[in-house]
Design a protein around this motif. Structure first.
Motif, PDB file in Angstrom:
ATOM      1  N   ALA A  78     -43.231 -12.492-132.929  1.00 36.65           N
ATOM      2  CA  ALA A  78     -44.222 -11.598-132.318  1.00 36.65           C
ATOM      3  C   ALA A  78     -44.890 -12.294-131.136  1.00 36.65           C
ATOM      4  O   ALA A  78     -45.147 -11.675-130.098  1.00 36.65           O
ATOM      5  CB  ALA A  78     -45.249 -11.166-133.361  1.00 36.65           C
ATOM      6  N   LEU A  79     -45.166 -13.584-131.281  1.00 38.46           N
ATOM      7  CA  LEU A  79     -45.754 -14.341-130.177  1.00 38.46           C
ATOM      8  C   LEU A  79     -44.842 -14.319-128.959  1.00 38.46           C
ATOM      9  O   LEU A  79     -45.307 -14.091-127.829  1.00 38.46           O
ATOM     10  CB  LEU A  79     -46.029 -15.788-130.593  1.00 38.46           C
ATOM     11  N   ASP A  80     -43.562 -14.526-129.154  1.00 38.39           N
ATOM     12  CA  ASP A  80     -42.629 -14.535-128.032  1.00 38.39           C
ATOM     13  C   ASP A  80     -42.634 -13.197-127.296  1.00 38.39           C
ATOM     14  O   ASP A  80     -42.535 -13.152-126.067  1.00 38.39           O
ATOM     15  CB  ASP A  80     -41.223 -14.895-128.506  1.00 38.39           C
ATOM     16  N   LEU A  81     -42.791 -12.103-128.036  1.00 36.29           N
ATOM     17  CA  LEU A  81     -42.881 -10.779-127.413  1.00 36.29           C
ATOM     18  C   LEU A  81     -44.081 -10.696-126.476  1.00 36.29           C
ATOM     19  O   LEU A  81     -43.949 -10.315-125.313  1.00 36.29           O
ATOM     20  CB  LEU A  81     -42.978  -9.697-128.492  1.00 36.29           C
ATOM     21  N   ILE A  82     -45.251 -11.066-126.961  1.00 38.41           N
ATOM     22  CA  ILE A  82     -46.467 -10.936-126.158  1.00 38.41           C
ATOM     23  C   ILE A  82     -46.490 -11.974-125.032  1.00 38.41           C
ATOM     24  O   ILE A  82     -46.983 -11.693-123.939  1.00 38.41           O
ATOM     25  CB  ILE A  82     -47.739 -10.986-127.037  1.00 38.41           C
ATOM     26  N   LEU A  83     -45.957 -13.158-125.273  1.00 37.79           N
ATOM     27  CA  LEU A  83     -45.899 -14.154-124.202  1.00 37.79           C
ATOM     28  C   LEU A  83     -45.069 -13.634-123.029  1.00 37.79           C
ATOM     29  O   LEU A  83     -45.452 -13.813-121.865  1.00 37.79           O
ATOM     30  CB  LEU A  83     -45.319 -15.478-124.704  1.00 37.79           C
ATOM     31  N   GLY A  84     -43.957 -12.997-123.308  1.00 34.74           N
ATOM     32  CA  GLY A  84     -43.127 -12.440-122.250  1.00 34.74           C
ATOM     33  C   GLY A  84     -43.887 -11.420-121.417  1.00 34.74           C
ATOM     34  O   GLY A  84     -43.788 -11.395-120.184  1.00 34.74           O
ATOM     35  N   TRP A  86     -47.079 -11.405-120.960  1.00 38.85           N
ATOM     36  CA  TRP A  86     -48.108 -12.128-120.204  1.00 38.85           C
ATOM     37  C   TRP A  86     -47.523 -13.037-119.126  1.00 38.85           C
ATOM     38  O   TRP A  86     -48.253 -13.741-118.439  1.00 38.85           O
ATOM     39  CB  TRP A  86     -48.963 -12.958-121.142  1.00 38.85           C
ATOM     40  N   GLY A  87     -46.209 -13.074-118.977  1.00 38.38           N
ATOM     41  CA  GLY A  87     -45.590 -13.932-117.979  1.00 38.38           C
ATOM     42  C   GLY A  87     -45.435 -15.366-118.447  1.00 38.38           C
ATOM     43  O   GLY A  87     -45.264 -16.273-117.636  1.00 38.38           O
ATOM     44  N   SER A  97     -45.148 -21.392-118.234  1.00 37.48           N
ATOM     45  CA  SER A  97     -44.902 -20.233-117.391  1.00 37.48           C
ATOM     46  C   SER A  97     -43.589 -20.455-116.645  1.00 37.48           C
ATOM     47  O   SER A  97     -43.465 -21.427-115.899  1.00 37.48           O
ATOM     48  CB  SER A  97     -46.038 -20.032-116.388  1.00 37.48           C
ATOM     49  N   PRO A  98     -42.605 -19.571-116.842  1.00 34.74           N
ATOM     50  CA  PRO A  98     -41.330 -19.733-116.151  1.00 34.74           C
ATOM     51  C   PRO A  98     -41.438 -19.587-114.627  1.00 34.74           C
ATOM     52  O   PRO A  98     -40.577 -20.056-113.902  1.00 34.74           O
ATOM     53  CB  PRO A  98     -40.451 -18.609-116.722  1.00 34.74           C
ATOM     54  N   THR A  99     -42.469 -18.914-114.161  1.00 33.93           N
ATOM     55  CA  THR A  99     -42.709 -18.745-112.725  1.00 33.93           C
ATOM     56  C   THR A  99     -44.125 -19.213-112.417  1.00 33.93           C
ATOM     57  O   THR A  99     -44.963 -19.276-113.318  1.00 33.93           O
ATOM     58  CB  THR A  99     -42.555 -17.271-112.308  1.00 33.93           C
ATOM     59  N   PRO A 100     -44.412 -19.535-111.168  1.00 32.00           N
ATOM     60  CA  PRO A 100     -45.780 -19.954-110.846  1.00 32.00           C
ATOM     61  C   PRO A 100     -46.792 -18.876-111.237  1.00 32.00           C
ATOM     62  O   PRO A 100     -46.617 -17.706-110.887  1.00 32.00           O
ATOM     63  CB  PRO A 100     -45.744 -20.155-109.326  1.00 32.00           C
ATOM     64  N   PRO A 101     -47.823 -19.250-111.983  1.00 35.72           N
ATOM     65  CA  PRO A 101     -48.806 -18.258-112.417  1.00 35.72           C
ATOM     66  C   PRO A 101     -49.528 -17.603-111.234  1.00 35.72           C
ATOM     67  O   PRO A 101     -49.893 -18.267-110.272  1.00 35.72           O
ATOM     68  CB  PRO A 101     -49.795 -19.071-113.258  1.00 35.72           C
ATOM     69  N   ASN A 102     -49.685 -16.287-111.346  1.00 37.46           N
ATOM     70  CA  ASN A 102     -50.477 -15.526-110.384  1.00 37.46           C
ATOM     71  C   ASN A 102     -50.858 -14.203-111.031  1.00 37.46           C
ATOM     72  O   ASN A 102     -50.176 -13.742-111.950  1.00 37.46           O
ATOM     73  CB  ASN A 102     -49.703 -15.323-109.074  1.00 37.46           C
ATOM     74  N   PRO A 103     -51.929 -13.568-110.586  1.00 35.96           N
ATOM     75  CA  PRO A 103     -52.388 -12.325-111.208  1.00 35.96           C
ATOM     76  C   PRO A 103     -51.381 -11.171-111.159  1.00 35.96           C
ATOM     77  O   PRO A 103     -51.400 -10.305-112.021  1.00 35.96           O
ATOM     78  CB  PRO A 103     -53.657 -11.980-110.428  1.00 35.96           C
ATOM     79  N   ALA A 104     -50.471 -11.169-110.200  1.00 39.41           N
ATOM     80  CA  ALA A 104     -49.493 -10.087-110.111  1.00 39.41           C
ATOM     81  C   ALA A 104     -48.486 -10.118-111.261  1.00 39.41           C
ATOM     82  O   ALA A 104     -48.105  -9.079-111.786  1.00 39.41           O
ATOM     83  CB  ALA A 104     -48.763 -10.145-108.767  1.00 39.41           C
ATOM     84  N   SER A 105     -48.057 -11.314-111.661  1.00 41.37           N
ATOM     85  CA  SER A 105     -47.054 -11.415-112.725  1.00 41.37           C
ATOM     86  C   SER A 105     -47.623 -11.920-114.046  1.00 41.37           C
ATOM     87  O   SER A 105     -46.908 -11.994-115.037  1.00 41.37           O
ATOM     88  CB  SER A 105     -45.912 -12.340-112.275  1.00 41.37           C
ATOM     89  N   HIS A 106     -48.891 -12.250-114.054  1.00 46.41           N
ATOM     90  CA  HIS A 106     -49.575 -12.737-115.251  1.00 46.41           C
ATOM     91  C   HIS A 106     -50.847 -11.895-115.422  1.00 46.41           C
ATOM     92  O   HIS A 106     -51.911 -12.269-114.923  1.00 46.41           O
ATOM     93  CB  HIS A 106     -49.919 -14.220-115.105  1.00 46.41           C
ATOM     94  N   PRO A 107     -50.735 -10.742-116.085  1.00 52.12           N
ATOM     95  CA  PRO A 107     -51.849  -9.784-116.125  1.00 52.12           C
ATOM     96  C   PRO A 107     -53.163 -10.351-116.657  1.00 52.12           C
ATOM     97  O   PRO A 107     -54.236  -9.903-116.260  1.00 52.12           O
ATOM     98  CB  PRO A 107     -51.326  -8.655-117.015  1.00 52.12           C
ATOM     99  N   TRP A 108     -53.101 -11.343-117.496  1.00 53.57           N
ATOM    100  CA  TRP A 108     -54.309 -11.926-118.076  1.00 53.57           C
ATOM    101  C   TRP A 108     -55.120 -12.713-117.054  1.00 53.57           C
ATOM    102  O   TRP A 108     -56.276 -13.066-117.313  1.00 53.57           O
ATOM    103  CB  TRP A 108     -53.956 -12.799-119.286  1.00 53.57           C
TER     104      TRP A 108
END
Length: 173
Positions: A78-84, A86-87, A97-108
């Motif tokens: 379940a964690l893996d589902l929600i992590l995906g 959240w980016g 984070s598989p990609t650099p964190p940013n508000p566009a791809s990381h809604p949190w």
């Protein structure tokens, strides 16, 4: 087995008749807009106004999960589902984070985003149900990442830290 362990292991549906396998097929759109799944996938020891039917973690749940690698692994799925959503991702006990964190791809990372509250719940649930190291790593990762942006309040970061350390509440009944 308890209500929580039966649901997370796929043996019984939640109070709305949903089986855990259904959740694994939901899109990120659905995960963003539904507000009654997070309490079922990530139960804690306190009730919520958003889903009064969600089970509360009891001492029996904590003992079952502490002694069952299988149950902890179900929770991590379940964690893996929600992590995906959240980016983010998990490799063993590490969160990244598989990609650099940013508000566009990381809604949190968006200012006052309800996913920040969901994160508190996820950290608390992991901690209560025997995945303490992953809970600590998730909290550490999101706090360190949040410091790079001016969109997550100090109060929210405090909630993430306290989700790890607050003593369990024994639900009534």
């Amino acid at each position: 087995m308890t209500t929580i362990s039966r649901f997370l292991s796929g043996e019984s549906p939640d109070s709305f008749g949903r089986n855990i396998e259904q959740f694994y097929g939901y899109s990120h759109f659905w995960l963003e807009h539904d507000h009654k799944y997070i309490q079922v996938l990530f139960p804690i020891d306190e009730g919520t106004q958003f889903n009064r039917h969600a089970p509360l973690v009891s001492a029996a749940d904590r003992a079952l999960f502490a002694n069952s690698e299988t149950l902890r692994q179900h929770h991590l799925r379940a964690l893996d589902l929600i992590l995906g959503f959240w980016g983010l991702a998990r490799r063993g006990v590490q969160i990244y984070s598989p990609t650099p964190p940013n508000p566009a791809s990381h809604p949190w990372l968006k200012r006052q985003n309800h996913n920040q509250l969901r994160m508190t719940r996820v950290i608390r649930s992991l901690s209560l149900l025997g995945n303490q190291q992953i809970a600590e790593n998730l909290a550490q990762f999101v706090i360190e990442t949040a410091k790079q942006f001016d969109s997550v309040s100090e109060q929210t970061q405090h909630y993430w830290r306290s989700a790890l350390t607050r003593p369990p509440i024994e639900p009534p009944g």
